[in-house]
Design a protein around this motif. Structure first.
Motif, PDB file in Angstrom:
ATOM      1  N   ILE A   1      -4.600  11.190   4.857  1.00  0.00           N
ATOM      2  CA  ILE A   1      -3.777  11.140   6.363  1.00  0.00           C
ATOM      3  C   ILE A   1      -4.381  12.365   7.201  1.00  0.00           C
ATOM      4  N   THR A   2      -4.811  13.162   7.337  1.00  0.00           N
ATOM      5  CA  THR A   2      -5.292  14.149   7.752  1.00  0.00           C
ATOM      6  C   THR A   2      -6.673  13.738   8.915  1.00  0.00           C
ATOM      7  N   ASP A   3      -7.675  12.124   8.141  1.00  0.00           N
ATOM      8  CA  ASP A   3      -8.914  11.888   8.300  1.00  0.00           C
ATOM      9  C   ASP A   3      -8.132  11.012   8.871  1.00  0.00           C
ATOM     10  N   SER A   4      -8.732  10.512   9.793  1.00  0.00           N
ATOM     11  CA  SER A   4      -7.774   9.068  10.475  1.00  0.00           C
ATOM     12  C   SER A   4      -9.242   8.089  10.301  1.00  0.00           C
ATOM     13  N   ALA A   5     -10.562   8.467   9.637  1.00  0.00           N
ATOM     14  CA  ALA A   5     -11.712   7.502   9.275  1.00  0.00           C
ATOM     15  C   ALA A   5     -11.017   6.561   7.931  1.00  0.00           C
ATOM     16  N   THR A   6     -10.123   7.822   7.055  1.00  0.00           N
ATOM     17  CA  THR A   6     -10.389   7.330   6.123  1.00  0.00           C
ATOM     18  C   THR A   6      -9.270   6.508   5.251  1.00  0.00           C
ATOM     19  N   LEU A   7      -8.657   6.347   6.489  1.00  0.00           N
ATOM     20  CA  LEU A   7      -7.123   5.435   7.160  1.00  0.00           C
ATOM     21  C   LEU A   7      -8.029   4.177   7.237  1.00  0.00           C
ATOM     22  N   THR A   8      -9.030   4.134   8.209  1.00  0.00           N
ATOM     23  CA  THR A   8      -9.651   2.495   8.585  1.00  0.00           C
ATOM     24  C   THR A   8     -10.207   2.193   7.483  1.00  0.00           C
ATOM     25  N   ALA A   9     -11.176   3.020   7.173  1.00  0.00           N
ATOM     26  CA  ALA A   9     -12.566   2.365   6.157  1.00  0.00           C
ATOM     27  C   ALA A   9     -10.867   2.166   4.463  1.00  0.00           C
TER      28      ALA A   9
ATOM     29  N   ALA B   1       4.606   8.197   2.344  1.00  0.00           N
ATOM     30  CA  ALA B   1       5.009   9.047   1.044  1.00  0.00           C
ATOM     31  C   ALA B   1       4.582  10.084   0.615  1.00  0.00           C
ATOM     32  N   ALA B   2       3.136  10.196   1.643  1.00  0.00           N
ATOM     33  CA  ALA B   2       2.606  11.792   1.940  1.00  0.00           C
ATOM     34  C   ALA B   2       3.156  12.589   2.665  1.00  0.00           C
ATOM     35  N   GLY B   3       3.053  13.847   2.050  1.00  0.00           N
ATOM     36  CA  GLY B   3       3.200  14.878   2.535  1.00  0.00           C
ATOM     37  C   GLY B   3       3.273  16.263   2.451  1.00  0.00           C
ATOM     38  N   PHE B   4       3.454  17.496   2.709  1.00  0.00           N
ATOM     39  CA  PHE B   4       3.019  18.557   2.707  1.00  0.00           C
ATOM     40  C   PHE B   4       4.569  19.636   3.098  1.00  0.00           C
TER      41      PHE B   4
ATOM     42  N   VAL C   1       0.922  -0.865   0.162  1.00  0.00           N
ATOM     43  CA  VAL C   1       0.443   0.566   0.175  1.00  0.00           C
ATOM     44  C   VAL C   1       0.635   1.669  -0.191  1.00  0.00           C
ATOM     45  N   VAL C   2       0.714   2.149  -1.096  1.00  0.00           N
ATOM     46  CA  VAL C   2       1.468   3.208  -0.683  1.00  0.00           C
ATOM     47  C   VAL C   2       0.653   4.743  -1.032  1.00  0.00           C
ATOM     48  N   ILE C   3       0.583   5.329   0.442  1.00  0.00           N
ATOM     49  CA  ILE C   3       0.158   6.461   0.202  1.00  0.00           C
ATOM     50  C   ILE C   3       1.067   7.062   0.193  1.00  0.00           C
ATOM     51  N   GLY C   4       0.106   8.140  -0.636  1.00  0.00           N
ATOM     52  CA  GLY C   4       0.787   9.165  -1.356  1.00  0.00           C
ATOM     53  C   GLY C   4       1.820   8.497  -2.540  1.00  0.00           C
ATOM     54  N   GLY C   5       0.499   8.045  -3.055  1.00  0.00           N
ATOM     55  CA  GLY C   5       1.830   7.195  -4.769  1.00  0.00           C
ATOM     56  C   GLY C   5       1.310   7.962  -5.976  1.00  0.00           C
ATOM     57  N   ALA C   6       0.495   9.377  -5.787  1.00  0.00           N
ATOM     58  CA  ALA C   6       0.333   9.881  -7.052  1.00  0.00           C
ATOM     59  C   ALA C   6       1.482  10.705  -6.871  1.00  0.00           C
ATOM     60  N   GLY C   7       2.415  10.978  -6.046  1.00  0.00           N
ATOM     61  CA  GLY C   7       3.546  11.962  -5.604  1.00  0.00           C
ATOM     62  C   GLY C   7       4.681  11.597  -6.422  1.00  0.00           C
ATOM     63  N   GLY C   8       5.470  12.204  -6.410  1.00  0.00           N
ATOM     64  CA  GLY C   8       6.823  12.094  -7.155  1.00  0.00           C
ATOM     65  C   GLY C   8       7.663  10.444  -6.619  1.00  0.00           C
TER      66      GLY C   8
END
Length: 250
Positions: A65-73, A91-94, A12-19
């Motif tokens: 990643i700022t909404d834990s409910a969406t991560l649980t889902a 890999a997500a961040g800003f 599972v790659v979170i931030g998968g649309a970033g470089g």
């Protein structure tokens, strides 16, 4: 071409649309993993990335990643489709460039947002996927950190602090989640992406000229390190792997 070193694994790659996330998804898929490419709000973009990966059985999804409910889902969706998760890449961040000397410009609101997106979000993702990673029996978390955590040089003071916090999180969770889950951070220096607003070719060329290996990093450089955590560095946990071309030596 698929080399099958990660055959049967689900990543599972979170931030998968970033470089870096996109490059990591490609590397893991090329090693045989089925990859869940996770974006924040543009499903079409991550669907296109997933469709272009080598191998088969990939999936696109959205979560914040700022909404834990969406991560649980998200974890529930992954369990429903694959029955497990073996690798979680955060890999997500800003960030936002703020001069370290301009204390007034680093507002309370920006500081809170930096920690929410770049530390709390990664912790929340690990928390959401913990049960699936434990069930794997060979779980791995790879967080994308930064050499800013140790050099104190970065886009702003809060960015350096959150990355230092991310590194100590790897130490804490590497100890706590063993032996079922390994936790490794990968720390780039300057990477040729659009992650830091306002940094262009002139900045990159200047940094390359003062980096011992003579260039800045590419997303694939960092993705290769993430892949190595899953394929070769299997006796490694609770630590940070620096991938910066020697940049921190200056």
């Amino acid at each position: 071409m698929v080399n099958n070193m990660l055959e049967g694994k689900v990543a599972v790659v979170i931030g998968g649309a970033g470089g870096i996330g996109k490059a990591a998804a490609h590397r893991l898929a090329a090693s045989g993993a089925r990859v869940v490419v996770v974006g924040m709000n543009d499903l079409k973009a991550v669907e296109e990335i997933a469709a272009g990966l080598p191998g088969a059985g990939h999936m696109a999804a959205l979560a914040s990643i700022t909404d834990s409910a969406t991560l649980t889902a998200l974890a529930q969706d992954v369990q429903g489709r694959y029955g497990k998760a073996d690798i979680l890449v955060n890999a997500a961040g800003f960030t936002k460039p703020v001069s370290h000397a301009d204390l007034d410009a680093l507002s309370d609101e920006l500081i809170d947002e930096m920690f929410k997106v770049n530390w709390r979000g990664q912790f929340a993702a690990i928390r959401a996927f913990r049960a699936l990673l434990v069930a794997s029996g060979d779980g791995l978390v790879v967080n994308v950190s930064s050499i800013s955590a140790t050099t104190g040089v970065g886009s702003n003071v809060a960015y350096c602090a959150v990355k230092a916090g991310l590194d100590i999180m790897a130490v804490s969770l590497g100890r706590t989640l063993a032996p079922h889950i390994r936790v490794v951070n990968v720390a780039p220096g300057v990477v040729d992406t659009t992650f830091v607003p306002g940094r262009g070719a002139d900045f990159n060329e200047k940094v390359a000229g003062t980096t011992p290996l003579g260039r800045i990093g590419t997303p694939d450089d960092i993705a290769a390190a993430i892949e190595a955590c899953a394929t070769h560095l299997t006796f490694t946990t609770g630590t940070t792997l620096v991938v910066d071309g020697g940049r921190r030596l200056n």
